[in-house]
Design an enzyme around this catalytic site. Structure first.
Site, PDB file in Angstrom:
ATOM      1  CE  LYS A  28      -1.097  -4.950   3.702  1.00 14.45           C
ATOM      2  NZ  LYS A  28      -1.219  -6.106   2.822  1.00 14.45           N
ATOM      3  CB  SER A  55      -0.861  -0.019   1.265  1.00 14.66           C
ATOM      4  OG  SER A  55      -1.418   1.248   1.501  1.00 14.66           O
ATOM      5  CE1 TYR A  75      -3.719  -2.680   5.469  1.00 13.92           C
ATOM      6  CE2 TYR A  75      -3.371  -0.318   5.232  1.00 13.92           C
ATOM      7  CZ  TYR A  75      -3.536  -1.565   4.671  1.00 13.92           C
ATOM      8  OH  TYR A  75      -3.503  -1.702   3.296  1.00 13.92           O
TER       9      TYR A  75
HETATM   10  N1  UFG Z   1     -13.402  10.523   3.187  1.00 14.72           N
HETATM   11  C1  UFG Z   1     -14.479  11.313   3.533  1.00 14.72           C
HETATM   12  N2  UFG Z   1     -15.587  10.690   4.029  1.00 14.72           N
HETATM   13  C2  UFG Z   1     -15.679   9.362   4.209  1.00 14.72           C
HETATM   14  C3  UFG Z   1     -14.571   8.556   3.848  1.00 14.72           C
HETATM   15  C4  UFG Z   1     -13.446   9.180   3.357  1.00 14.72           C
HETATM   16  O1  UFG Z   1     -14.443  12.536   3.389  1.00 14.72           O
HETATM   17  O2  UFG Z   1     -16.717   8.871   4.683  1.00 14.72           O
HETATM   18  C5  UFG Z   1     -12.207  11.161   2.597  1.00 14.72           C
HETATM   19  C6  UFG Z   1     -10.943  10.963   3.415  1.00 14.72           C
HETATM   20  O3  UFG Z   1     -10.817  11.950   4.399  1.00 14.72           O
HETATM   21  C7  UFG Z   1      -9.871  11.045   2.311  1.00 14.72           C
HETATM   22  C8  UFG Z   1     -10.561  10.461   1.090  1.00 14.72           C
HETATM   23  O4  UFG Z   1     -11.949  10.556   1.361  1.00 14.72           O
HETATM   24  O5  UFG Z   1      -9.550  12.387   2.051  1.00 14.72           O
HETATM   25  C9  UFG Z   1     -10.215   9.014   0.831  1.00 14.72           C
HETATM   26  O6  UFG Z   1     -10.443   8.256   2.002  1.00 14.72           O
HETATM   27  P1  UFG Z   1     -10.450   6.658   1.986  1.00 14.72           P
HETATM   28  O7  UFG Z   1     -10.797   6.210   3.376  1.00 14.72           O
HETATM   29  O8  UFG Z   1     -11.283   6.165   0.877  1.00 14.72           O
HETATM   30  O9  UFG Z   1      -8.953   6.291   1.622  1.00 14.72           O
HETATM   31  P2  UFG Z   1      -7.589   6.614   2.392  1.00 14.72           P
HETATM   32  O10 UFG Z   1      -6.729   7.311   1.399  1.00 14.72           O
HETATM   33  O11 UFG Z   1      -7.789   7.257   3.686  1.00 14.72           O
HETATM   34  O12 UFG Z   1      -7.080   5.142   2.715  1.00 14.72           O
HETATM   35  C10 UFG Z   1      -6.558   4.341   1.694  1.00 14.72           C
HETATM   36  C11 UFG Z   1      -6.751   2.869   2.013  1.00 14.72           C
HETATM   37  C12 UFG Z   1      -5.933   2.468   3.192  1.00 14.72           C
HETATM   38  C13 UFG Z   1      -4.520   2.921   3.051  1.00 14.72           C
HETATM   39  C14 UFG Z   1      -4.445   4.382   2.715  1.00 14.72           C
HETATM   40  C15 UFG Z   1      -3.044   4.778   2.401  1.00 14.72           C
HETATM   41  O13 UFG Z   1      -8.095   2.582   2.269  1.00 14.72           O
HETATM   42  O14 UFG Z   1      -5.932   1.070   3.276  1.00 14.72           O
HETATM   43  O15 UFG Z   1      -5.221   4.647   1.560  1.00 14.72           O
HETATM   44  O16 UFG Z   1      -2.919   6.145   2.254  1.00 14.72           O
HETATM   45  F1  UFG Z   1      -3.830   2.733   4.208  1.00 14.72           F
END
Ligand code: UFG
Length: 364
Positions: free
Chosen positions: A176, A146, A172
């Site tokens: 990784k 990741s 998590y």
């Molecule tokens: N977000 C919202 N509302 C939500 C969910 C997410 O505004 O209900 C925003 C988050 O703040 C972020 C973006 O949408 O700005 C993406 O969020 P995600 O949770 O979809 O993805 P992340 O980038 O936080 O996480 C992903 C993977 C993880 C990994 C991470 C590494 O899901 O497994 O990238 O950066 F660790």
């Protein structure tokens, strides 16, 4: 189960896919079987911790559907990768040539609450798998990593030379990172190992057939499944986590990658093992190189679904970064891979899956 034999009475070679009933795993199994030049057996091991198998059915639902779509058989074992004896039986039954290792726990917030469970599943499980691979002389490995291993980016876009391991905020993410370090040590210990660690950015979307897709347990943590569940009426509104980031519109920016592109990246990685002289540890980003904000994704999804998606802005989510974008150049150079599907495809395919499966694989 008896091993398959080909015309020359040698055992057909096989790819072992751990976690092959999950989201990225099932799309990769589909990509492998959809290729007309795939002449290997696909063997899946999955403990069903994040995959669905209807009662009385032998195989998990996504695998049953892929078998139906491709008219090919998938060998399935309901085994946890920490079960060394169980894994050994698989290596005895099949002529495993390489392993694509997806099986892991992946909920970032949950990992903060349950560090031991995460280290057990992701590190002990991975080491057990590697021990069994070594025992049976299997040294080709594609690992599901990741972009989280980069921590808070020092620069964007993120290339593979960016430092890893510093400032990680969850067990998590650390699991990784630790697994990558373990694989590097393994490669240093024996030149027979060939490891490609694919660092995923943000996989979204679904198979274009709409028959397989993402089916998170409970309320989704990730943006795309959350949006699609709001669109289909399963959830009330999207909460946007922060609109005060230094980005295009203040909301978080991510490099979303279509899961079918991601799956094809794994197929390319497996092909690289055939290249003469290939060995050692190689980390490769799988991303598009383009970032989109939460509001940009939301608006693209509204367009794809033709539905208004209620949302409100709240505070930042702990541990989130402002922006994350891949430099995908190495994937192009090393694997001959680049993402072919854009944001509109990601949204259209997610919506096709969600609209036809409002409750995921579980039906009504
Ligand atoms: N977000 C919202 N509302 C939500 C969910 C997410 O505004 O209900 C925003 C988050 O703040 C972020 C973006 O949408 O700005 C993406 O969020 P995600 O949770 O979809 O993805 P992340 O980038 O936080 O996480 C992903 C993977 C993880 C990994 C991470 C590494 O899901 O497994 O990238 O950066 F660790």
């Amino acid at each position: 189960m008896k091993p398959n034999h080909n015309e020359n009475d040698t055992m057909t070679s096989a790819i072992l896919v751990t976690g092959g009933a999950g989201y990225a795993g099932s799309h990769t199994v589909a990509a492998l079987l959809e290729r007309p030049d795939t002449d290997v057996d696909i063997v899946v091991v999955d403990n069903l911790s994040n995959a669905y198998r209807p009662e009385g059915q032998k195989k998990p639902e996504p695998l049953r559907i892929i078998e139906e779509m491709t008219e090919k058989t998938i060998h399935f074992y309901d085994i946890d990768i920490r079960d060394a004896a169980g894994l050994c039986r698989i290596f005895e039954n099949h002529n495993i040539d390489c392993v694509i290792h997806f099986a892991a726990l992946k909920a970032v917030a949950e990992s903060v609450e349950k560090p031991l469970e995460y280290y057990q599943a992701n590190i002990t499980g991975t080491c057990t798998l590697f021990e069994v691979m070594r025992k049976y002389g299997v040294h080709k490995l594609v690992y599901s990593s990741s972009c989280t291993v980069y921590g808070e980016p020092e620069r964007l876009p993120l290339d593979e030379g960016h430092p890893t391991g510093a400032g990680l905020t969850s067990p998590y993410g650390r699991s990784k990172y630790f697994c990558e370090e373990i694989m590097k040590d393994l490669c240093r210990s024996d030149p027979k190992w060939m490891v490609i660690s694919l660092r995923y950015f943000n996989p979204v979307g679904a198979h274009p057939s709409g028959k397989i897709g993402e089916d998170p347990n409970g309320i989704p943590n990730n943006l795309m499944p959350y949006i699609s569940q709001v669109a289909v009426g399963r959830l009330k509104e999207l909460v946007v986590f922060g609109a005060d980031y230094p980005t295009v519109d203040g909301t978080g920016v991510r490099d979303y990658i279509h899961v079918v592109d991601l799956a094809e990246g794994h197929v390319k990685a497996v092909k690289l093992f055939k290249q003469k002289g290939f060995s050692g540890f190689h980390a490769v980003n799988l991303g598009t190189g383009t970032g989109y904000s939460v509001l940009q994704l939301l608006s693209a999804f509204e367009k794809a679904s033709g539905r208004k998606i209620p949302h409100r802005v709240a505070g930042r989510r702990a541990g989130d970064i402002a922006a994350n974008v891949a430099d995908p150049a190495l994937a192009q150079r090393l694997l001959g891979w680049r993402a072919a599907r854009g944001l509109a495809d990601m949204c259209a395919d997610t919506w096709r899956w969600q609209r036809t499966h409002p409750n995921g694989y579980r039906g009504e």
